[in-house]
Design an enzyme around this catalytic site. Structure first.
Site, PDB file in Angstrom:
ATOM      1  N   TYR A 139      41.154  34.762  49.411  1.00 19.96           N
ATOM      2  CA  TYR A 139      40.229  33.667  49.711  1.00 19.96           C
ATOM      3  C   TYR A 139      40.633  32.878  50.957  1.00 19.96           C
ATOM      4  O   TYR A 139      40.105  31.810  51.215  1.00 19.96           O
ATOM      5  CB  TYR A 139      40.174  32.680  48.528  1.00 19.96           C
ATOM      6  CG  TYR A 139      39.321  33.123  47.357  1.00 19.96           C
ATOM      7  CD1 TYR A 139      39.284  34.450  46.941  1.00 19.96           C
ATOM      8  CD2 TYR A 139      38.563  32.205  46.641  1.00 19.96           C
ATOM      9  CE1 TYR A 139      38.531  34.848  45.857  1.00 19.96           C
ATOM     10  CE2 TYR A 139      37.798  32.595  45.557  1.00 19.96           C
ATOM     11  CZ  TYR A 139      37.788  33.915  45.165  1.00 19.96           C
ATOM     12  OH  TYR A 139      37.034  34.297  44.096  1.00 19.96           O
ATOM     13  N   LYS A 190      48.322  45.089  41.956  1.00 15.88           N
ATOM     14  CA  LYS A 190      47.564  46.272  42.372  1.00 15.88           C
ATOM     15  C   LYS A 190      48.348  46.931  43.504  1.00 15.88           C
ATOM     16  O   LYS A 190      47.790  47.352  44.523  1.00 15.88           O
ATOM     17  CB  LYS A 190      46.145  45.856  42.812  1.00 15.88           C
ATOM     18  CG  LYS A 190      45.157  47.009  42.972  1.00 15.88           C
ATOM     19  CD  LYS A 190      44.802  47.721  41.678  1.00 15.88           C
ATOM     20  CE  LYS A 190      44.235  49.094  41.967  1.00 15.88           C
ATOM     21  NZ  LYS A 190      44.001  49.892  40.751  1.00 15.88           N
ATOM     22  N   ASP A 223      43.407  46.412  36.829  1.00 13.73           N
ATOM     23  CA  ASP A 223      42.338  47.132  36.111  1.00 13.73           C
ATOM     24  C   ASP A 223      42.727  47.356  34.650  1.00 13.73           C
ATOM     25  O   ASP A 223      41.924  47.170  33.733  1.00 13.73           O
ATOM     26  CB  ASP A 223      41.988  48.459  36.827  1.00 13.73           C
ATOM     27  CG  ASP A 223      43.188  49.258  37.300  1.00 13.73           C
ATOM     28  OD1 ASP A 223      44.330  48.739  37.246  1.00 13.73           O
ATOM     29  OD2 ASP A 223      43.006  50.414  37.726  1.00 13.73           O
ATOM     30  N   ASP A 247      39.982  35.083  39.464  1.00 11.86           N
ATOM     31  CA  ASP A 247      38.566  34.723  39.337  1.00 11.86           C
ATOM     32  C   ASP A 247      37.869  35.680  38.371  1.00 11.86           C
ATOM     33  O   ASP A 247      37.157  35.263  37.457  1.00 11.86           O
ATOM     34  CB  ASP A 247      37.895  34.776  40.720  1.00 11.86           C
ATOM     35  CG  ASP A 247      36.416  34.439  40.632  1.00 11.86           C
ATOM     36  OD1 ASP A 247      36.083  33.444  39.967  1.00 11.86           O
ATOM     37  OD2 ASP A 247      35.599  35.184  41.206  1.00 11.86           O
ATOM     38  N   ASP A 251      36.625  35.072  34.103  1.00 11.72           N
ATOM     39  CA  ASP A 251      35.256  35.202  33.574  1.00 11.72           C
ATOM     40  C   ASP A 251      35.268  36.136  32.357  1.00 11.72           C
ATOM     41  O   ASP A 251      34.575  35.889  31.369  1.00 11.72           O
ATOM     42  CB  ASP A 251      34.269  35.731  34.640  1.00 11.72           C
ATOM     43  CG  ASP A 251      33.458  34.592  35.302  1.00 11.72           C
ATOM     44  OD1 ASP A 251      33.978  33.462  35.381  1.00 11.72           O
ATOM     45  OD2 ASP A 251      32.307  34.836  35.728  1.00 11.72           O
TER      46      ASP A 251
HETATM   47  C1  IPM Z   1      35.062  29.860  40.437  1.00  9.51           C
HETATM   48  C2  IPM Z   1      34.000  30.375  41.382  1.00  9.51           C
HETATM   49  C3  IPM Z   1      34.459  30.286  42.820  1.00  9.51           C
HETATM   50  C4  IPM Z   1      35.706  31.147  42.956  1.00  9.51           C
HETATM   51  C5  IPM Z   1      33.386  30.680  43.850  1.00  9.51           C
HETATM   52  C6  IPM Z   1      32.157  29.826  43.720  1.00  9.51           C
HETATM   53  C7  IPM Z   1      33.909  30.636  45.254  1.00  9.51           C
HETATM   54  O1  IPM Z   1      33.627  31.669  41.029  1.00  9.51           O
HETATM   55  O2  IPM Z   1      35.406  28.669  40.510  1.00  9.51           O
HETATM   56  O3  IPM Z   1      35.529  30.619  39.588  1.00  9.51           O
HETATM   57  O4  IPM Z   1      35.614  32.358  43.168  1.00  9.51           O
HETATM   58  O5  IPM Z   1      36.789  30.589  42.838  1.00  9.51           O
HETATM   59 MN    MN Z   2      34.538  32.378  39.177  1.00 10.56          MN
END
Ligand code: IPM
Ligand code: MN
Ligand code: NAD
Length: 355
Positions: A139, A190, A223, A247, A251
Site C-alpha cells: 500500500y 509468500k 494461501d 486486508d 474480511d
Molecule cells: C479496509 C479497506 C481499505 C484497505 C481500502 C478502502 C483501501 O478495505 O479498511 O479494510 O484496504 O485497507
Molecule cells: Mn478491507
C-alpha cells in the site's frame, strides 16, 4: 490515573458511515457517563461529499487538526461518485500512514448467538486477531503509469518493505500473543513467490521470534492460511501479516464470524505520537446505504477498542458484554445476521443491555 475527559474527532464519512457512527457515539457517551468520565466528540465533515464540493477529501491542515485529539472515530470512506483510489488514497491511507498508525488490529471472533457460515462452529472455534502492517508494503503508493491510452501503456505498483517496518509490527504481534491464553502466532508469508519482499519478512520475523520463546510460532503461506481459517479456524490465534494480506484475511475472518458488519478495526500508533483511529472493518456498503439496515456492531465494538486504548478498558469490556448479551438474547438482529432489526433498533438494544 485515567483522564477525566477525552476529545474524539469523528469522521462519519460516506455510505453507511453516517448511519452507524451515531449509534456508536450514543453508546460510548452513555457508557462513559455511567463511569464518570466525559467524551467530547467533534464532527469533521470530511469524505466524498466534501470532495465533490471542495476538490479535497480533507482540509489542508488535517494533520494539525487531528493532532489536537485523543483519538479518531471513523465510519467508512468511499462513494460511487468518487473514484475509490481517490477517496482511499487521499483520506484513509494518508491518515494511517502519516499518523504512524503502523498496526492495524482486527479481532475476528464468533460472538455467542451468531451463526457462522461455517457449519457447526461455535464461539470456542473462532477467536483470532490480526496484527496487520498498516503503513507500507503493497500500500506504499510507489509506482505509476506511462504511455497512458496507447498500446504501450504500462503500470507499475511497487511494494516497499523495510526492516524497521516489519520488525515493529512483528514485535507488536509477539507481545500480543504472549498475553493471550494460547500464545500462538502465525506469520502470513509468500516468500516462495515474492522472493525479495517476503524473504525479508521471514528473516526479520525469525529474528524477532528469538525474543519470544514462550510463543508458539508457525509460518504459513498466505494461501494456505486463508484455507486454514475456513477448515481449521480453531488452530489460529494471533496472525501477523503484510498490509494487503491482512486486508484480505480479515474480511475472511469477519465473514466466518457471521458478517462483515461485526468486525472492528483499530489503526494503532503504539508510541502515541499521533492519535490512533478506530473504525469498523467494513466499508461504506453503497448497496445498503440509506436503508437504515446496516449492522452497527463493528462500529460499536471499534468504539470499545478505542476506550480500551485510551485507558478505559473496563468500560470497553462492558460495551462488548452488552453486544454479546443482545446477540445471545437473539430477539434483535440486523438483516446480515438473519434478523429484521434496523440499525437504530440494534443500537437501542445495546443501550438497554448497558443498563
Ligand atoms: C479496509 C479497506 C481499505 C484497505 C481500502 C478502502 C483501501 O478495505 O479498511 O479494510 O484496504 O485497507
Ligand atoms: Mn478491507
Ligand atoms: P463493503 O465492506 O462496503 O461491503 C461489502 C458487502 O458487505 C456489501 O454487500 C455490504 O452491504 C456488506 N456490509 C458491509 N458492512 C455491512 C454492515 N455494517 N451491515 C450489513 N452489511 C454490511 O465493501 P465494498 O463493497 O468492497 O466497498 C464499498 C466502498 O467502501 C468502496 O468505496 C470501498 O473503497 C470502501 N471501503 C472503505 C473502507 C473503509 O472506510 N475503511 C473499508 C472497505 C471498503
Amino acid at each position: 490515573m485515567a483522564q477525566q475527559s477525552y476529545r474524539i474527532a469523528v469522521i462519519a464519512g460516506d455510505g453507511i458511515g453516517p448511519e452507524v457512527i451515531p449509534v456508536g457515539v450514543d453508546i460510548l457517551k452513555r457508557a462513559a457517563q455511567q463511569e464518570g468520565f466525559a467524551l467530547d466528540f467533534v464532527d469533521l465533515p470530511w469524505g466524498c461529499e466534501f470532495y465533490l464540493k471542495t476538490g479535497k477529501m480533507m482540509d489542508d491542515n488535517w494533520v494539525e487538526t487531528l493532532k489536537g485529539f485523543d483519538a479518531i472515530y471513523l465510519g467508512a470512506i468511499g462513494a460511487p461518485s468518487v473514484p475509490d483510489y481517490i477517496s482511499a488514497g487521499q483520506l484513509l491511507l494518508p491518515l494511517r500512514q502519516l499518523l504512524v498508525q503502523y498496526v492495524n488490529l482486527r479481532p475476528m471472533r464468533l460472538m455467542p448467538g451468531i451463526k457462522s457460515p461455517l457449519g457447526g462452529r461455535t464461539a470456542a472455534d473462532i477467536d483470532m486477531i490480526c496484527v496487520r502492517e498498516n503503513s507500507e508494503g503493497e500500500y506504499c503508493g510507489v509506482g505509476g503509469r506511462i504511455h497512458v491510452g496507447t498500446d504501450l501503456e504500462m503500470a507499475e505498483q511497487t511494494g516497499i518493505f523495510t526492516k524497521k517496518g516489519i520488525e515493529r509490527v512483528a514485535r507488536f504481534g509477539f507481545e500480543l500473543a504472549r498475553k493471550r491464553p494460547r500464545k500462538l502466532l502465525a506469520s502470513a508469508t509468500k516468500s516462495n513467490a515474492l522472493r525479495h519482499s517476503m524473504t525479508l519478512w521471514d528473516e526479520v520475523v525469525d529474528e524477532v521470534r528469538k525474543d519470544y520463546p514462550d510463543v508458539e510460532f508457525k509460518k504459513y503461506y498466505v494461501d494456505a492460511l486463508a484455507a486454514r481459517m475456513i477448515t481449521h479456524p480453531q488452530t489460529v490465534d494471533v496472525m501477523i501479516t503484510s498490509n494487503l494480506f491482512g486486508d484480505i484475511l480479515t474480511d475472511i475472518g469477519s465473514a466466518i464470524s457471521g458478517s462483515l458488519g461485526v468486525g472492528p478495526s483499530g489503526n494503532i500508533n503504539p508510541e502515541r505520537t499521533f492519535p490512533s483511529m478506530f473504525e469498523p472493518l467494513h466499508g461504506s456498503a453503497p448497496d445498503i446505504a440509506g436503508k437504515g439496515i446496516a449492522n452497527p456492531i463493528g462500529t460499536v465494538w471499534a468504539g470499545a477498542m478505542m476506550l480500551e486504548f485510551l485507558g478505559q478498558a473496563g468500560t470497553g469490556a462492558r460495551i462488548v458484554k452488552a453486544i454479546e448479551q443482545v446477540l445471545t438474547d437473539g430477539a434483535v438482529k440486523t438483516a446480515d445476521l438473519g434478523g429484521k432489526a434496523s440499525t437504530k433498533e440494534m443500537g437501542a438494544a445495546i443501550v438497554a443491555a448497558l443498563g
